[in-house]
Scaffold this motif. Sequence first.
Motif, PDB file in Angstrom:
ATOM      1  N   VAL A   7       0.862  -1.195   0.000  1.00 51.28           N
ATOM      2  CA  VAL A   7       0.000   0.000   0.000  1.00 51.28           C
ATOM      3  C   VAL A   7       0.895   1.240   0.000  1.00 51.28           C
ATOM      4  CG1 VAL A   7      -1.806   1.271   1.220  1.00 51.28           C
ATOM      5  CG2 VAL A   7      -1.744  -1.228   1.377  1.00 51.28           C
ATOM      6  N   ASP A   8       0.614   2.144  -0.904  1.00 54.59           N
ATOM      7  CA  ASP A   8       1.352   3.413  -0.983  1.00 54.59           C
ATOM      8  C   ASP A   8       0.477   4.495  -0.346  1.00 54.59           C
ATOM      9  OD1 ASP A   8       2.695   5.690  -1.672  1.00 54.59           O
ATOM     10  OD2 ASP A   8       2.651   5.357  -3.845  1.00 54.59           O
ATOM     11  N   ILE A   9       0.884   4.975   0.822  1.00 56.10           N
ATOM     12  CA  ILE A   9       0.035   5.969   1.501  1.00 56.10           C
ATOM     13  C   ILE A   9       0.503   7.401   1.230  1.00 56.10           C
ATOM     14  CG2 ILE A   9      -0.851   4.473   3.355  1.00 56.10           C
ATOM     15  CD1 ILE A   9       2.043   6.861   3.907  1.00 56.10           C
ATOM     16  N   HIS A  10       1.592   7.545   0.487  1.00 54.21           N
ATOM     17  CA  HIS A  10       2.091   8.901   0.205  1.00 54.21           C
ATOM     18  C   HIS A  10       2.214   9.036  -1.313  1.00 54.21           C
ATOM     19  CE1 HIS A  10       5.014  12.314   1.541  1.00 54.21           C
ATOM     20  NE2 HIS A  10       4.420  12.616   0.401  1.00 54.21           N
ATOM     21  N   THR A  11       1.133   9.433  -1.946  1.00 53.16           N
ATOM     22  CA  THR A  11       1.109   9.505  -3.407  1.00 53.16           C
ATOM     23  C   THR A  11       0.082  10.570  -3.793  1.00 53.16           C
ATOM     24  OG1 THR A  11       0.729   8.218  -5.435  1.00 53.16           O
ATOM     25  CG2 THR A  11      -0.466   7.479  -3.452  1.00 53.16           C
ATOM     26  N   HIS A  12       0.514  11.508  -4.618  1.00 52.27           N
ATOM     27  CA  HIS A  12      -0.298  12.718  -4.812  1.00 52.27           C
ATOM     28  C   HIS A  12      -0.973  12.791  -6.177  1.00 52.27           C
ATOM     29  CE1 HIS A  12       1.489  14.332  -1.179  1.00 52.27           C
ATOM     30  NE2 HIS A  12       2.699  14.170  -1.677  1.00 52.27           N
ATOM     31  N   VAL A  13      -1.987  13.660  -6.211  1.00 48.07           N
ATOM     32  CA  VAL A  13      -2.626  14.007  -7.486  1.00 48.07           C
ATOM     33  C   VAL A  13      -2.966  15.494  -7.474  1.00 48.07           C
ATOM     34  CG1 VAL A  13      -3.725  11.801  -8.035  1.00 48.07           C
ATOM     35  CG2 VAL A  13      -4.891  13.382  -6.529  1.00 48.07           C
ATOM     36  N   SER A 324       7.674   2.529  15.839  1.00 48.71           N
ATOM     37  CA  SER A 324       7.831   1.070  15.913  1.00 48.71           C
ATOM     38  C   SER A 324       7.436   0.540  14.550  1.00 48.71           C
ATOM     39  CB  SER A 324       6.943   0.452  17.000  1.00 48.71           C
ATOM     40  OG  SER A 324       5.593   0.590  16.642  1.00 48.71           O
ATOM     41  N   THR A 325       7.799  -0.715  14.269  1.00 48.69           N
ATOM     42  CA  THR A 325       7.539  -1.224  12.915  1.00 48.69           C
ATOM     43  C   THR A 325       6.039  -1.288  12.621  1.00 48.69           C
ATOM     44  OG1 THR A 325       7.763  -3.446  13.777  1.00 48.69           O
ATOM     45  CG2 THR A 325       9.656  -2.556  12.588  1.00 48.69           C
ATOM     46  N   ASP A 326       5.206  -1.291  13.655  1.00 47.32           N
ATOM     47  CA  ASP A 326       3.768  -1.316  13.331  1.00 47.32           C
ATOM     48  C   ASP A 326       3.161   0.080  13.226  1.00 47.32           C
ATOM     49  OD1 ASP A 326       3.775  -0.747  15.961  1.00 47.32           O
ATOM     50  OD2 ASP A 326       2.538  -2.444  16.605  1.00 47.32           O
ATOM     51  N   ARG A 327       4.003   1.116  13.218  1.00 49.14           N
ATOM     52  CA  ARG A 327       3.498   2.485  13.016  1.00 49.14           C
ATOM     53  C   ARG A 327       4.129   3.145  11.787  1.00 49.14           C
ATOM     54  NH1 ARG A 327       0.661   3.628  17.525  1.00 49.14           N
ATOM     55  NH2 ARG A 327       0.388   5.823  17.001  1.00 49.14           N
ATOM     56  N   LEU A 328       4.848   2.363  10.988  1.00 46.72           N
ATOM     57  CA  LEU A 328       5.479   2.908   9.778  1.00 46.72           C
ATOM     58  C   LEU A 328       4.764   2.422   8.527  1.00 46.72           C
ATOM     59  CD1 LEU A 328       8.633   3.062  11.468  1.00 46.72           C
ATOM     60  CD2 LEU A 328       8.751   4.130   9.245  1.00 46.72           C
ATOM     61  N   LEU A 329       4.625   3.294   7.544  1.00 43.28           N
ATOM     62  CA  LEU A 329       3.836   2.960   6.350  1.00 43.28           C
ATOM     63  C   LEU A 329       4.585   3.350   5.081  1.00 43.28           C
ATOM     64  CD1 LEU A 329       1.737   4.426   8.673  1.00 43.28           C
ATOM     65  CD2 LEU A 329       0.137   3.324   7.180  1.00 43.28           C
ATOM     66  N   PHE A 330       4.601   2.422   4.145  1.00 47.33           N
ATOM     67  CA  PHE A 330       5.304   2.625   2.874  1.00 47.33           C
ATOM     68  C   PHE A 330       4.674   3.753   2.052  1.00 47.33           C
ATOM     69  CE2 PHE A 330       5.481   1.585  -1.716  1.00 47.33           C
ATOM     70  CZ  PHE A 330       6.858   1.580  -1.897  1.00 47.33           C
ATOM     71  N   GLY A 331       5.530   4.515   1.370  1.00 46.57           N
ATOM     72  CA  GLY A 331       5.036   5.559   0.467  1.00 46.57           C
ATOM     73  C   GLY A 331       6.034   5.811  -0.645  1.00 46.57           C
ATOM     74  N   THR A 332       5.584   6.530  -1.688  1.00 45.34           N
ATOM     75  CA  THR A 332       6.470   6.804  -2.834  1.00 45.34           C
ATOM     76  C   THR A 332       6.665   8.287  -3.128  1.00 45.34           C
ATOM     77  OG1 THR A 332       4.619   6.774  -4.394  1.00 45.34           O
ATOM     78  CG2 THR A 332       5.751   4.666  -3.982  1.00 45.34           C
ATOM     79  N   ASP A 333       5.700   9.120  -2.743  1.00 43.45           N
ATOM     80  CA  ASP A 333       5.704  10.536  -3.132  1.00 43.45           C
ATOM     81  C   ASP A 333       5.470  10.733  -4.638  1.00 43.45           C
ATOM     82  OD1 ASP A 333       5.546  13.129  -2.268  1.00 43.45           O
ATOM     83  OD2 ASP A 333       7.553  13.198  -1.414  1.00 43.45           O
ATOM     84  N   TYR A 354      12.260   1.085  -1.176  1.00 43.69           N
ATOM     85  CA  TYR A 354      12.121  -0.371  -0.983  1.00 43.69           C
ATOM     86  C   TYR A 354      13.431  -0.941  -0.402  1.00 43.69           C
ATOM     87  CZ  TYR A 354       7.704  -1.545  -3.492  1.00 43.69           C
ATOM     88  OH  TYR A 354       6.387  -1.709  -3.870  1.00 43.69           O
ATOM     89  N   THR A 355      14.557  -0.497  -0.949  1.00 39.69           N
ATOM     90  CA  THR A 355      15.849  -1.027  -0.498  1.00 39.69           C
ATOM     91  C   THR A 355      16.112  -0.675   0.962  1.00 39.69           C
ATOM     92  OG1 THR A 355      16.661  -0.726  -2.740  1.00 39.69           O
ATOM     93  CG2 THR A 355      18.338  -1.068  -1.049  1.00 39.69           C
ATOM     94  N   ALA A 356      15.768   0.565   1.342  1.00 38.58           N
ATOM     95  CA  ALA A 356      15.994   0.980   2.742  1.00 38.58           C
ATOM     96  C   ALA A 356      15.189   0.079   3.684  1.00 38.58           C
ATOM     97  CB  ALA A 356      15.585   2.442   2.923  1.00 38.58           C
ATOM     98  N   ALA A 369       6.524  -6.924   5.795  1.00 40.98           N
ATOM     99  CA  ALA A 369       5.142  -7.015   5.282  1.00 40.98           C
ATOM    100  C   ALA A 369       4.243  -6.012   5.992  1.00 40.98           C
ATOM    101  CB  ALA A 369       4.624  -8.439   5.470  1.00 40.98           C
ATOM    102  N   ALA A 370       4.482  -5.816   7.286  1.00 38.75           N
ATOM    103  CA  ALA A 370       3.670  -4.847   8.039  1.00 38.75           C
ATOM    104  C   ALA A 370       3.867  -3.458   7.463  1.00 38.75           C
ATOM    105  CB  ALA A 370       4.063  -4.879   9.515  1.00 38.75           C
ATOM    106  N   MET A 371       5.126  -3.100   7.261  1.00 40.56           N
ATOM    107  CA  MET A 371       5.441  -1.750   6.812  1.00 40.56           C
ATOM    108  C   MET A 371       5.006  -1.522   5.366  1.00 40.56           C
ATOM    109  SD  MET A 371       9.117  -0.127   7.405  1.00 40.56           S
ATOM    110  CE  MET A 371       9.472  -0.530   9.049  1.00 40.56           C
ATOM    111  N   LEU A 372       5.125  -2.549   4.543  1.00 40.74           N
ATOM    112  CA  LEU A 372       4.766  -2.379   3.130  1.00 40.74           C
ATOM    113  C   LEU A 372       3.263  -2.256   2.920  1.00 40.74           C
ATOM    114  CD1 LEU A 372       7.206  -4.787   1.222  1.00 40.74           C
ATOM    115  CD2 LEU A 372       7.302  -2.300   1.351  1.00 40.74           C
ATOM    116  N   GLY A 373       2.467  -2.879   3.800  1.00 42.49           N
ATOM    117  CA  GLY A 373       1.037  -2.812   3.525  1.00 42.49           C
ATOM    118  C   GLY A 373       0.110  -3.128   4.687  1.00 42.49           C
ATOM    119  N   GLU A 374       0.480  -4.120   5.510  1.00 43.42           N
ATOM    120  CA  GLU A 374      -0.474  -4.566   6.548  1.00 43.42           C
ATOM    121  C   GLU A 374      -0.813  -3.440   7.522  1.00 43.42           C
ATOM    122  OE1 GLU A 374       1.446  -7.971   8.283  1.00 43.42           O
ATOM    123  OE2 GLU A 374       1.186  -9.157   6.451  1.00 43.42           O
ATOM    124  N   ASN A 375       0.178  -2.630   7.868  1.00 43.43           N
ATOM    125  CA  ASN A 375      -0.104  -1.521   8.805  1.00 43.43           C
ATOM    126  C   ASN A 375      -1.146  -0.576   8.212  1.00 43.43           C
ATOM    127  OD1 ASN A 375       1.819  -2.510  10.519  1.00 43.43           O
ATOM    128  ND2 ASN A 375       3.408  -1.040   9.945  1.00 43.43           N
TER     129      ASN A 375
END
Length: 383
Positions: A7-13, A324-333, A354-356, A369-375
Motif C-alpha cells: 500500500v502506498d500511503i504517500h502519493t499525490h494528485v 515502531s515497525t507497526d506504526r510505519l507505512l510505505f510511500g512513494t511521493d 524499498y531497499t531501505a 510485510a507490516a510496513m509495506l502494507g499490513e499496517n
Amino acid sequence: MTRPFVVDIHTHVYPPSYMEMLRARKTVPYIHDPKDNGTPRLIILSSDDDPAIPIDERGRPVDSSYSDTNVKLDFMQNHGINCSVISLANPWLDFLSPEEAHTWAKRINDDLNSTCMNINQDADPDSKLPLREKRTLFAFGALPLSAPTPDIIVEEIYRLSSLSHIRGVIMGTSGLGSGLDDPKLDPVWEALEKSQQLLFLHPHYGLPDEAFGGPETTARYGHVLPLALGFPLETTIAVTRMLLSRVFDRFPRLRILLAHSGGTIPFLAGRIESCIAHERKFKENGGDVPGPQRSIWEVLKTNIYLDAVVYGKAGLQAAISAGSTDRLLFGTDHPFFPPLDGQDEKWLSVITNYTAIDEALKEDQASVAAMLGENAVRILDLK
Ligand code: URA
Ligand code: ZN
C-alpha cells in the motif's frame, strides 16, 4: 514466499479541475504553458518564481502523471503497488480566498472519492478485467483552511467521514495562517479526534530562502536544499509547536501521520525532550503555563505514525526506533521525484525506499510485510 500486499500511503494528485485553476493564476502556485507547446511548468515553491529565471524554465515540468489516474495505475503496476491512498499535492487549498475555499474543498473531495470508487469497482474480483488492472485506490481529503470560520473546516471533516473512500485528511503546516500551535485550531483537532480521521501532515513552505543563502543558491542547486532540508525541518518545527502548545495533552487520541518519516523528529526527539525539561518558562497570553505533560516519546508511540519515505537505512532505523515497525507505512511521493531521463520504468526514488526497508529489516520479514502494507490496511481500514 508470497509477495507482500503493498500500500502506498504517500502519493499525490492534482485533479484536472485543480490544474485548470492553477493555469488561470499568475502568482505562486501557478501553471505556465510554454509557447512552443513544451511540457507545462508548475511554479509551486516561492523560490521557483525568480524573475531572473526565464519563465519557460521556472519551477518543474508537470506532465499527465500529476492528474491522470491511469498513469498512477501504471506506476503502481510497475512498482508492485496493490493499493494507493491518494492525496491532493501541496499547496492544497491553502492559497484560496475565504469565499472559495469550501466550494473547492467539496469539489476536490467529491472528485477524489468518485475517482477511487470507479477504480475500485473495476478492481472487483468478479470483474473480467486482467489482473494487472486490479488495483485499488482510497484518498485523503483536503480541508478548506482559509474558510472564514473554523466551523466550515469542522463541517467538512464530518462530511468526509461519510464519503466511502476517504480515509483521513492531508494538511500543510500553516494551519489557519499562524501555524499548528494556534488555539483557534482546537475545534479542528477535536473534530479529527472525534471522527478518528487520520491527519496526514505534509510540508510545503520549507524555510525562508535566506536560510539556504538566498536566490543565488536556488539558481545553483535547484530544489535540493528546499526539498532535502527545508521540507523535513518544516515538519519538525510544526510538530514540535503542536507538542509545546499541548495539543497532544488536550487531544490524546489525535492520530497524525508525518510525511518523510517525521522530518527530523525521530532523530531530534531526545534533544527536544531535553530542551523541554530544561526550560523554566512556558508562557501563554502573558501568564505562566505548564509545559507539555506527555513526552514526545509517548506521543510518538501513541499519536504519531510515520511514512517510510526517507530514502536510507539510517533514517528508517531512527524512525523505527522512535516509533515502531507497526506504526510505519510505505510511500512513494509519486509523481514527484521521477527519473530525470523519463525513460526508466522503475523509479530510482521508489527503489531506494524499498531497499531501505529491506536493509533495515533484513531478518524480519513480518515487519517488512507490516510496513509495506499490513499496517496501512489496519490503520486506515482499507477493505
Ligand atoms: N515536492 C513537492 O512539492 N511536494 C512533494 O510532495 C514532493 C516534492
Ligand atoms: Zn509528498
